[in-house]
Design a protein around this motif. Sequence first.
Motif, PDB file in Angstrom:
ATOM      1  N   ASN A 201     -11.357 -15.842 -13.599  1.00 42.46           N
ATOM      2  CA  ASN A 201     -10.330 -14.923 -13.954  1.00 42.46           C
ATOM      3  C   ASN A 201      -8.673 -14.578 -13.842  1.00 42.46           C
ATOM      4  N   ILE A 202      -7.833 -14.868 -14.473  1.00 43.69           N
ATOM      5  CA  ILE A 202      -6.638 -15.156 -13.991  1.00 43.69           C
ATOM      6  C   ILE A 202      -5.668 -14.279 -14.643  1.00 43.69           C
ATOM      7  N   ARG A 203      -5.120 -14.169 -14.823  1.00 36.92           N
ATOM      8  CA  ARG A 203      -3.381 -13.461 -15.831  1.00 36.92           C
ATOM      9  C   ARG A 203      -2.422 -13.218 -14.611  1.00 36.92           C
ATOM     10  N   ALA A 204      -1.179 -12.730 -15.939  1.00 33.62           N
ATOM     11  CA  ALA A 204       0.128 -12.809 -15.402  1.00 33.62           C
ATOM     12  C   ALA A 204      -0.133 -11.223 -14.643  1.00 33.62           C
ATOM     13  N   ALA A 205       0.555 -10.803 -13.292  1.00 35.01           N
ATOM     14  CA  ALA A 205       0.719  -9.662 -12.835  1.00 35.01           C
ATOM     15  C   ALA A 205       1.717  -8.659 -13.630  1.00 35.01           C
ATOM     16  N   ASP A 206       1.068  -7.429 -13.512  1.00 33.75           N
ATOM     17  CA  ASP A 206       2.164  -6.015 -13.616  1.00 33.75           C
ATOM     18  C   ASP A 206       3.310  -5.850 -12.763  1.00 33.75           C
ATOM     19  N   ARG A 207       4.072  -5.224 -13.208  1.00 33.61           N
ATOM     20  CA  ARG A 207       5.067  -5.180 -12.288  1.00 33.61           C
ATOM     21  C   ARG A 207       5.042  -4.770 -10.753  1.00 33.61           C
ATOM     22  N   GLY A 208       5.803  -5.079 -10.250  1.00 35.81           N
ATOM     23  CA  GLY A 208       4.439  -4.660  -8.966  1.00 35.81           C
ATOM     24  C   GLY A 208       3.391  -4.538  -8.583  1.00 35.81           C
ATOM     25  N   GLU A 209       2.765  -5.513  -9.072  1.00 33.75           N
ATOM     26  CA  GLU A 209       1.321  -5.913  -8.751  1.00 33.75           C
ATOM     27  C   GLU A 209       0.806  -6.543  -7.254  1.00 33.75           C
ATOM     28  N   PHE A 210       1.945  -7.024  -6.863  1.00 33.66           N
ATOM     29  CA  PHE A 210       1.216  -7.842  -6.096  1.00 33.66           C
ATOM     30  C   PHE A 210       1.645  -6.798  -4.289  1.00 33.66           C
ATOM     31  N   THR A 211       2.888  -5.659  -4.811  1.00 37.35           N
ATOM     32  CA  THR A 211       3.156  -5.048  -3.817  1.00 37.35           C
ATOM     33  C   THR A 211       2.040  -3.518  -3.982  1.00 37.35           C
ATOM     34  N   GLN A 212       1.859  -3.102  -4.607  1.00 41.99           N
ATOM     35  CA  GLN A 212       0.513  -2.551  -5.095  1.00 41.99           C
ATOM     36  C   GLN A 212      -0.440  -3.140  -4.127  1.00 41.99           C
ATOM     37  N   ARG A 213      -1.209  -3.370  -4.511  1.00 41.09           N
ATOM     38  CA  ARG A 213      -1.959  -4.740  -4.097  1.00 41.09           C
ATOM     39  C   ARG A 213      -2.066  -5.006  -2.056  1.00 41.09           C
ATOM     40  N   ALA A 214      -0.539  -5.159  -1.909  1.00 41.21           N
ATOM     41  CA  ALA A 214      -0.164  -4.706  -0.345  1.00 41.21           C
ATOM     42  C   ALA A 214      -0.660  -3.019   0.205  1.00 41.21           C
ATOM     43  N   TYR A 215       0.036  -2.380  -0.671  1.00 40.99           N
ATOM     44  CA  TYR A 215      -0.509  -1.120  -0.427  1.00 40.99           C
ATOM     45  C   TYR A 215      -1.946  -0.791  -0.317  1.00 40.99           C
ATOM     46  N   GLY A 216      -2.985  -1.196  -1.312  1.00 48.25           N
ATOM     47  CA  GLY A 216      -3.958  -1.029  -1.434  1.00 48.25           C
ATOM     48  C   GLY A 216      -4.916  -1.792  -0.069  1.00 48.25           C
ATOM     49  N   SER A 217      -4.169  -2.316   0.063  1.00 48.96           N
ATOM     50  CA  SER A 217      -4.884  -3.057   1.233  1.00 48.96           C
ATOM     51  C   SER A 217      -4.422  -2.950   2.726  1.00 48.96           C
ATOM     52  N   GLY A 218      -3.477  -1.822   2.897  1.00 47.62           N
ATOM     53  CA  GLY A 218      -3.488  -1.529   3.778  1.00 47.62           C
ATOM     54  C   GLY A 218      -2.362  -2.461   4.615  1.00 47.62           C
ATOM     55  N   LYS A 219      -1.861  -2.861   3.447  1.00 42.82           N
ATOM     56  CA  LYS A 219      -0.792  -4.032   4.898  1.00 42.82           C
ATOM     57  C   LYS A 219       0.529  -3.107   4.526  1.00 42.82           C
ATOM     58  N   LEU A 220       0.819  -2.229   4.050  1.00 43.85           N
ATOM     59  CA  LEU A 220       2.009  -1.878   3.503  1.00 43.85           C
ATOM     60  C   LEU A 220       2.366   0.193   3.171  1.00 43.85           C
ATOM     61  N   GLY A 221       2.704   0.269   3.902  1.00 39.60           N
ATOM     62  CA  GLY A 221       2.620   2.062   4.096  1.00 39.60           C
ATOM     63  C   GLY A 221       3.262   2.554   2.492  1.00 39.60           C
ATOM     64  N   LEU A 222       3.208   3.702   1.942  1.00 38.42           N
ATOM     65  CA  LEU A 222       3.957   4.719   1.203  1.00 38.42           C
ATOM     66  C   LEU A 222       5.451   3.932   1.547  1.00 38.42           C
ATOM     67  N   VAL A 223       5.953   4.725   2.653  1.00 40.09           N
ATOM     68  CA  VAL A 223       7.423   4.107   2.586  1.00 40.09           C
ATOM     69  C   VAL A 223       7.745   3.277   3.003  1.00 40.09           C
ATOM     70  N   GLU A 224       7.269   2.306   3.118  1.00 40.79           N
ATOM     71  CA  GLU A 224       7.546   1.130   3.522  1.00 40.79           C
ATOM     72  C   GLU A 224       7.147  -0.447   2.358  1.00 40.79           C
ATOM     73  N   VAL A 225       6.476   0.448   1.361  1.00 40.66           N
ATOM     74  CA  VAL A 225       6.982  -0.092   0.395  1.00 40.66           C
ATOM     75  C   VAL A 225       8.730   0.651  -0.225  1.00 40.66           C
ATOM     76  N   GLU A 226       8.772   1.368  -0.378  1.00 39.15           N
ATOM     77  CA  GLU A 226       9.750   2.244  -1.196  1.00 39.15           C
ATOM     78  C   GLU A 226      11.064   1.422  -0.387  1.00 39.15           C
ATOM     79  N   ALA A 227      10.762   0.655   1.150  1.00 35.82           N
ATOM     80  CA  ALA A 227      11.809   0.468   1.824  1.00 35.82           C
ATOM     81  C   ALA A 227      11.533  -1.467   1.296  1.00 35.82           C
ATOM     82  N   LEU A 228      10.966  -1.799   1.181  1.00 29.96           N
ATOM     83  CA  LEU A 228      10.605  -3.152   0.426  1.00 29.96           C
ATOM     84  C   LEU A 228      11.772  -2.906  -0.836  1.00 29.96           C
ATOM     85  N   ALA A 229      11.779  -1.949  -2.368  1.00 31.51           N
ATOM     86  CA  ALA A 229      12.704  -1.862  -3.215  1.00 31.51           C
ATOM     87  C   ALA A 229      13.576  -1.711  -2.707  1.00 31.51           C
TER      88      ALA A 229
END
Length: 586
Positions: A201-229
């Motif tokens: 069950n594998i596919r190409a990631a959508d744009r920003g999906e790695f960071t989105q999963r990090a946000y969804g799992s609580g690894k990054l907050g919204l402000v930290e996601v913006e900082a990463l961008a």
Amino acid sequence: MTSAAKLVSFAMAFLSLLSLTSSRALGFIQQNRPSIGRDAFRRRQPALLNAGNRLRMRVFSNTALASEASQQETVYALSSGSGNSATAVAVIRITGPQSHLALQTLLSKTQRQSYESVKLPEARYSALRMLYDPIAYSSDTGDKIGMKRDPLDSSLILLFQGPASFTGEDIVEIHSHGSRAVVQGVLSALDRLSAPPYSINIRAADRGEFTQRAYGSGKLGLVEVEALADLIVADTSYQRLQALRQMDGRLSDLYEGWRAELIKGLAHAEAVIDFGDDEDLDDDGLDTGEMNVWGAIRPKMNDLLNKMEAHLSDASRGEILRDGVKVAIIGVPNAGKSSLLNLLANRDAAIVSPIAGTTRDVVEVNMDLGGVRCIVSDTAGVREEGSTDDIIEVEGIKRARKAAEEAHVLVCMVDSSDEEQGIAAIRDILEGIDIGEKKKNVLFVKNKIDLMNISDEKDSVISENQPLPDTMVTAQNKFEISCETNSGVDTFIDALSTQVIARVGFENKDEGGPLADEGAVITRARHRQHVESASQALQRFMMRSGEGYMALDMAAEELRLTASELGRITGAVDVEDVLDVLFSDF
């Protein structure tokens, strides 16, 4: 009882208590509805009724999300560059529950070998391994199941086991050679794993999906996601520094700290609404006792309000540093504005001609001045209003004036051979702008000093006696240069760099230099909008909290609104409308 069962039991007990207190709070408001006002009651009734439901939905939705995460697809993406150009090394990342299985499949030399039996490198230790194409074989005859696979590349492999990873899931990093053939070969091989006989069950990631999963799992907050961008697209050292400071959590900690104070005050208000506070009421009446009800809260909220207002009074330096300092070069035609732009850009960015009025539009060039991203604009030469009938030139002058109004730093340029006319034109522009604090960000430049003879040169030293716009330009911001001979240009560029660094708040640093510590600053218009709304709600609380006991619920609602606005910055409150836009920027 397991820890999970204890957590569920505690959550259900808390939800029951919340439902009970919400209903009591509603009963209090219903009893006092005439004194509160019908419109105010209608606005606040849904908030109280839905409080328990929102928390209940959040508890169960988080459980559902956790269940869904275990069934997520495995995704892969090229993490280094666009893949359109060859590089020495390319990094391909895989994340998801079957990421390790996908790697085992690529490490298998033959079709017959059981993929699960392939030994993986130890987590967090790199290992050099040969990758094999799961479809291509060394022969087209015989039993394909036993055929050896064609090699893809000799790559460095790095494994991370969830939850100790960027996304919180199992991650594989493939550091391959960076040629287009190798990168495309590995990506195509991963794509083939979704088809039989592998059916991963594998596919190409959508744009920003790695960071989105990090946000969804609580690894990054919204402000930290913006900082990463911001860090990913940083062009200058100060942009990088600001993004790293935001990523370390200081901005999130600031807003969450404020929000925690608000929630404490709100809890006090809800307790008074639900159960009353009779011991705090004087015999003289409700209004006198009101000060005792809010006595411990109001000073804290007033201090918090002062902190918010100080936080907002930063001259937008965080946003300006992120987006770029706007520098406009203005002056009369043929003053040398385009020549100066080319010197700053170190290339022929604008056409230079001895014919006056060559530049008809605003020419913008992005550049790094002193580690700060700047957008330097060469504008059309300005003339006195009504001095030309050329509609194109009139439009160019209009745009030049607009660029001057929007600029953070103004470079006013005159031809030393006709200084009086140049000063008159510049004065006309500056008088149409609210200079005020902007005065210190105006630089006055006399160009073409190489064309002056010795006698004129003695009189050319800029002083207070010359007809310069001294009320609009500070004495230290006046320069003499020659774009032809480069005389004085280096001194001017150093001063301009100092000016833009000061504009974003990095002036007067100690020996630590540009890396000296800075407090949390607002970096996006979204943050400023929510902090401003929070400040306004807190101001309304300060007013409502002094209007008597019957306004208690209305004051509490303002605290709720304040906490909600701050929560929207960090992602603690629903921000779905922000997420779609944010992750698409990666």
